[in-house]
Design a protein around this motif. Structure first.
Motif, mmCIF file in Angstrom:
data_model
loop_
_atom_site.group_PDB
_atom_site.id
_atom_site.type_symbol
_atom_site.label_atom_id
_atom_site.label_comp_id
_atom_site.label_asym_id
_atom_site.label_seq_id
_atom_site.Cartn_x
_atom_site.Cartn_y
_atom_site.Cartn_z
ATOM 1 N N UNK A 1 -4.499 -71.693 -0.913
ATOM 2 C CA UNK A 1 -2.885 -70.358 0.158
ATOM 3 C C UNK A 1 -1.539 -69.900 -0.483
ATOM 4 N N UNK A 2 -1.761 -68.643 -0.617
ATOM 5 C CA UNK A 2 -0.505 -68.436 -1.825
ATOM 6 C C UNK A 2 0.686 -68.209 -0.647
ATOM 7 N N UNK A 3 0.561 -67.513 -0.115
ATOM 8 C CA UNK A 3 1.606 -67.941 0.958
ATOM 9 C C UNK A 3 2.488 -68.395 2.735
ATOM 10 N N UNK A 4 3.285 -68.349 2.673
ATOM 11 C CA UNK A 4 2.975 -68.757 4.510
ATOM 12 C C UNK A 4 2.316 -68.110 5.414
ATOM 13 N N UNK A 5 2.171 -66.314 5.055
ATOM 14 C CA UNK A 5 1.703 -65.404 5.892
ATOM 15 C C UNK A 5 -0.137 -65.696 6.015
ATOM 16 N N UNK A 6 -0.814 -66.307 4.509
ATOM 17 C CA UNK A 6 -1.472 -67.036 4.732
ATOM 18 C C UNK A 6 -1.965 -67.732 5.147
ATOM 19 N N UNK A 7 -1.550 -68.709 5.774
ATOM 20 C CA UNK A 7 -1.503 -70.075 6.889
ATOM 21 C C UNK A 7 -1.806 -69.544 7.640
ATOM 22 N N UNK A 8 -1.187 -69.062 8.433
ATOM 23 C CA UNK A 8 -0.508 -68.790 9.900
ATOM 24 C C UNK A 8 -1.780 -68.563 10.298
ATOM 25 N N UNK A 9 -2.753 -66.971 9.045
ATOM 26 C CA UNK A 9 -4.074 -66.589 9.645
ATOM 27 C C UNK A 9 -5.576 -67.673 9.379
ATOM 28 N N UNK A 10 -5.109 -68.561 8.513
ATOM 29 C CA UNK A 10 -6.233 -69.192 7.850
ATOM 30 C C UNK A 10 -5.943 -70.595 8.547
ATOM 31 N N UNK A 11 -5.012 -70.853 9.357
ATOM 32 C CA UNK A 11 -4.610 -71.725 10.597
ATOM 33 C C UNK A 11 -5.450 -71.644 12.007
ATOM 34 N N UNK A 12 -5.905 -70.391 11.744
ATOM 35 C CA UNK A 12 -6.830 -70.397 13.077
ATOM 36 C C UNK A 12 -7.909 -70.040 13.111
ATOM 37 N N UNK A 13 -8.350 -69.757 11.797
ATOM 38 C CA UNK A 13 -9.326 -69.975 11.028
ATOM 39 C C UNK A 13 -10.551 -71.233 11.271
ATOM 40 N N UNK A 14 -9.458 -71.777 10.001
ATOM 41 C CA UNK A 14 -9.665 -73.246 10.882
ATOM 42 C C UNK A 14 -10.257 -74.354 11.303
ATOM 43 N N UNK A 15 -8.982 -73.446 13.061
ATOM 44 C CA UNK A 15 -9.421 -74.594 14.065
ATOM 45 C C UNK A 15 -10.222 -74.243 14.796
ATOM 46 N N UNK A 16 -10.515 -72.978 14.372
ATOM 47 C CA UNK A 16 -11.610 -72.216 15.458
ATOM 48 C C UNK A 16 -12.992 -73.304 14.414
ATOM 49 N N UNK A 17 -13.128 -73.261 12.990
ATOM 50 C CA UNK A 17 -14.360 -73.767 13.041
ATOM 51 C C UNK A 17 -14.665 -75.378 13.379
ATOM 52 N N UNK A 18 -13.630 -76.061 13.050
ATOM 53 C CA UNK A 18 -13.521 -77.213 14.147
ATOM 54 C C UNK A 18 -13.788 -77.287 15.200
ATOM 55 N N UNK A 19 -14.079 -76.220 15.801
ATOM 56 C CA UNK A 19 -14.133 -76.814 17.295
ATOM 57 C C UNK A 19 -15.550 -76.206 16.711
ATOM 58 N N UNK A 20 -15.806 -74.933 16.740
ATOM 59 C CA UNK A 20 -17.645 -74.593 16.800
ATOM 60 C C UNK A 20 -18.216 -75.361 16.100
ATOM 61 N N UNK A 21 -17.892 -76.455 14.577
ATOM 62 C CA UNK A 21 -18.918 -76.555 14.394
ATOM 63 C C UNK A 21 -18.654 -78.324 13.803
ATOM 64 N N UNK A 22 -17.313 -78.515 13.534
ATOM 65 C CA UNK A 22 -16.560 -79.515 13.471
ATOM 66 C C UNK A 22 -16.795 -79.465 11.673
ATOM 67 N N UNK A 23 -16.630 -78.261 11.047
ATOM 68 C CA UNK A 23 -16.100 -78.227 9.913
ATOM 69 C C UNK A 23 -14.771 -77.924 9.880
ATOM 70 N N UNK A 24 -14.943 -78.907 8.609
ATOM 71 C CA UNK A 24 -12.925 -79.177 8.033
ATOM 72 C C UNK A 24 -12.684 -77.904 6.935
ATOM 73 N N UNK A 25 -10.894 -77.793 7.305
ATOM 74 C CA UNK A 25 -11.051 -77.094 6.564
ATOM 75 C C UNK A 25 -10.123 -77.681 5.212
ATOM 76 N N UNK A 26 -9.630 -77.593 3.820
ATOM 77 C CA UNK A 26 -8.978 -78.168 3.141
ATOM 78 C C UNK A 26 -7.859 -76.627 2.873
ATOM 79 N N UNK A 27 -6.772 -76.766 2.548
ATOM 80 C CA UNK A 27 -6.191 -75.891 2.521
ATOM 81 C C UNK A 27 -5.086 -76.283 0.642
ATOM 82 N N UNK A 28 -5.419 -75.332 -0.158
ATOM 83 C CA UNK A 28 -5.042 -75.896 -1.601
ATOM 84 C C UNK A 28 -4.370 -74.585 -1.630
#
Length: 164
Positions: free
Chosen positions: A94-121
């Motif tokens: 994550x470079x900036x807050x703007x990255x977080x907004x989009x990546x959070x949506x993707x992370x939530x979809x991924x956990x919902x679809x397949x239980x895949x966790x996302x680590x934000x670094x």
């Protein structure tokens, strides 16, 4: 106490081209996980500056010091790729807050679809403004990007974008 559980993570992206920011996230992930799979997205509808083969080659060169990093390609859903690789963690820089907004949506979809966790670094502040698109734009106009990409990538950018 030792564990027999293999801790694998996927670092996905287009890597067109790989930047020092990408490499920072990959190298830090390699210290945390037993295996890091750098997953190059094959997007048929988008023409990149570098071919998929060129990106894989560059990534292979710049990640050579990390014995636990391998390069793969994928199409389709990232979670399907993660399952096929037996890796249930995605690492995203994550470079900036703007990255977080989009990546959070993707992370939530991924956990919902397949239980895949996302680590934000968080990206190292030195690289916080850096993107492949910006690097390509600067290089296209003859700017020096050598501080922002590995040497092999800088050479390839110069060769690719040099007026014929």
């Amino acid at each position: 106490m030792t564990s027999d559980i293999r801790r694998a993570a996927v670092c996905p992206g287009s890597f067109d081209p790989v930047t020092n920011g990408h490499l920072d996230i990959i190298s830090r992930s390699a210290r945390i996980f037993d295996e890091v799979i750098v997953a190059v997205l094959v997007n048929q509808s988008k023409m990149g500056l570098f071919s998929i083969e060129d990106r894989i080659e560059m990534l292979g060169e710049v990640t050579k010091p990390y014995e636990n990093v391998r390069i793969e390609t994928f199409q389709g859903l990232l979670v399907d790729f993660c399952r096929a690789q037996d890796a249930m963690v995605v690492v995203k820089g994550l470079r900036a807050v703007s990255d977080f907004d989009y990546e959070l949506q993707m992370a939530q979809m991924n956990i919902g679809l397949a239980g895949v966790e996302t680590l934000f670094m968080p990206t190292n502040p030195v690289h916080s403004f850096l993107s492949s698109s910006l690097v390509k734009d600067v290089a296209k106009w003859g700017g020096d990007v050598s501080a922002h990409v590995p040497d092999t990538v800088a050479r390839r950018l110069t060769d690719r974008l040099r007026p014929q």
